[in-house]
Design a protein around this motif. Structure first.
Motif, PDB file in Angstrom:
ATOM      1  N   GLY A  98       0.829  -1.197   0.000  1.00  9.52           N
ATOM      2  CA  GLY A  98       0.000   0.000   0.000  1.00  9.52           C
ATOM      3  C   GLY A  98       0.864   1.247   0.000  1.00  9.52           C
ATOM      4  O   GLY A  98       0.599   2.213  -0.737  1.00  9.52           O
TER       5      GLY A  98
ATOM      6  N   CYS B  71      -4.221   4.270  -1.273  1.00 14.30           N
ATOM      7  CA  CYS B  71      -3.325   3.113  -1.145  1.00 14.30           C
ATOM      8  C   CYS B  71      -2.891   2.905   0.305  1.00 14.30           C
ATOM      9  O   CYS B  71      -2.920   1.780   0.822  1.00 14.30           O
ATOM     10  CB  CYS B  71      -2.094   3.316  -2.030  1.00 14.30           C
ATOM     11  SG  CYS B  71      -2.426   3.271  -3.801  1.00 14.30           S
TER      12      CYS B  71
ATOM     13  N   GLY C  42      -4.224  -0.044   2.724  1.00 15.94           N
ATOM     14  CA  GLY C  42      -3.312  -1.028   3.285  1.00 15.94           C
ATOM     15  C   GLY C  42      -3.537  -1.258   4.758  1.00 15.94           C
ATOM     16  O   GLY C  42      -3.449  -2.392   5.253  1.00 15.94           O
TER      17      GLY C  42
ATOM     18  N   GLN D  83      -3.976  -3.777  -3.191  1.00 16.12           N
ATOM     19  CA  GLN D  83      -4.724  -4.921  -2.660  1.00 16.12           C
ATOM     20  C   GLN D  83      -4.946  -5.989  -3.728  1.00 16.12           C
ATOM     21  O   GLN D  83      -4.980  -7.186  -3.424  1.00 16.12           O
ATOM     22  CB  GLN D  83      -6.041  -4.454  -2.053  1.00 16.12           C
ATOM     23  CG  GLN D  83      -5.863  -3.423  -0.953  1.00 16.12           C
ATOM     24  CD  GLN D  83      -4.762  -3.787   0.030  1.00 16.12           C
ATOM     25  OE1 GLN D  83      -4.654  -4.936   0.484  1.00 16.12           O
ATOM     26  NE2 GLN D  83      -3.920  -2.816   0.365  1.00 16.12           N
TER      27      GLN D  83
END
Length: 379
Positions: A126, A248, A252, A306
């Motif tokens: 991430g 991101c 994460g 992901q």
């Protein structure tokens, strides 16, 4: 250090897009040229990813040294592109070569992270993909700061950033622990993408994501140009594209609690709704337009790490690298088709009618992802 290097090393990715109005003014190129130049880089990245995998370059040589060599080569291609920009053919070739070099930066950085962080990979990816997103947005910020100066400064600045990235990896990232040698690209791994239900779900979900992502980034300046120009346009483009880094990083974190599939599915659904909202948002007050674009920017990129995590988790243990390489290459090929199609249509089709069709990718991606969403919060 690795995240900062990833941010700096990927900054040449959208250098042309940030200065496209200046290139058009200087050389008389049509707006559709931005699609050709972006696709050239995407194509170079695909070839580079396949070559690096086939030759197992990051296994035969220390990964940090590969990163450094590619960062320096990327910088050289970027400087050469600035000097040869009057020739569209030369610029296309140099952008393709730059894309080839980026295949030794982005994936190799992820490989180093996977070696250093065998646990919590979803969070690590991430941050790394977030750095890629912010690096992709950086040229827009550089252009905003140098709007009255020659556009070549953007190219020289991202070339310097790429050099700094290579040095930072060598000086700031310790050598990763030794890993078993890779068997190279195993073409048989492609069969698992089709035959394994869970792997097929993550890979085809990623394909839907790639239909939307890079084309949205390419079209952001088109959308902003309906309201802004000059430095304000560049600043807003930087904010919209760079907002994906937040998606991101936060995604994460959330993946550790609710699972990567749910995080990816939620962000894919929201970005798809943003596509469908385009006809109404384009005519809305400015605050609504910019808010819509920021939400779209956050979610259009936030699912990317992901999907990588899901694919790495569900791939055969002896073919993770091959599956990731093949799925990434196919995903970038899909992005080329999408970019060329939408940029071409943008010359004749109003954006309000065109942008909703980007939602086809998220829709098909969500349909593909259903087996993983029904399975619960497995990580």
């Amino acid at each position: 250090a690795l995240v900062l290097a990833q941010f700096l090393g990927t900054s040449p990715w959208f250098a042309v897009n940030a200065v496209m109005p200046a290139l058009q003014a200087d050389f008389g190129w049509p707006p559709q040229t931005v699609g050709l130049l972006t696709s050239a880089l995407q194509g170079g990245f695909i070839v580079g990813a396949l070559v690096f995998a086939l030759l197992a370059v990051a296994d035969r040589f220390p990964a940090r040294q590969v990163f450094l060599a590619c960062a320096l080569a990327s910088a050289a291609c970027t400087v050469a592109a600035a000097l040869a920009a009057s020739s569209l053919t030369a610029l296309v070739v140099l952008r393709a070569l730059g894309g080839f070099c980026l295949a030794g930066i982005y994936p190799v950085g992820m490989k180093i992270a996977a070696q250093v962080f065998p646990r919590g990979l979803g969070h690590a990816l991430g941050l790394l993909v977030g750095a890629l997103v912010l690096g992709s947005a950086l040229p827009h910020a550089l252009r905003a700061m140098s709007a009255t100066l020659p556009w070549t400064l953007v190219f020289y600045a991202v070339a310097a950033a790429s050099v700094a990235a290579g040095v930072l990896v060598m000086r700031g990232v310790p050598p990763p622990p030794p890993a078993p040698p890779s068997p190279g690209l195993k073409l048989r791994a492609l069969a698992a993408i089709v035959t394994d239900r869970r792997l097929r779900a993550s890979v085809f979900g990623y394909f839907g994501h790639m239909w939307e992502l890079y084309t949205m980034w390419v079209l952001v300046p088109f959308v902003l140009a309906t309201r802004l120009a000059g430095a304000p346009l560049s600043w807003m483009a930087f904010a919209v594209v760079g907002a994906g880094a937040l998606g991101c990083a936060v995604g994460g974190r959330l993946a550790a609690r609710v699972g990567s599939a749910r995080v990816a599915g939620t962000q894919l659904a929201v970005s798809g709704l943003c596509c469908l909202a385009a006809p109404w948002m384009l005519d809305a007050p400015a605050a609504w337009v910019y808010g819509w674009l920021l939400v779209w920017g956050i979610t259009v990129a936030g699912d990317s790490p992901q999907f990588s995590t899901l694919t790495a988790t569900n791939a055969p243990r002896d073919g993770v690298g091959s599956v990731l390489t093949l799925s990434n290459s196919l995903g970038f090929a899909i992005s080329i088709v999408s970019i060329e199609l939408f940029v071409l249509l943008s010359a004749t089709v109003p954006l309000g009618q065109l942008l909703p069709w980007l939602g086809l990718g998220p829709l098909l991606g969500l349909i593909a992802l259903r087996p993983l969403l029904r399975a619960g919060p497995a990580r």
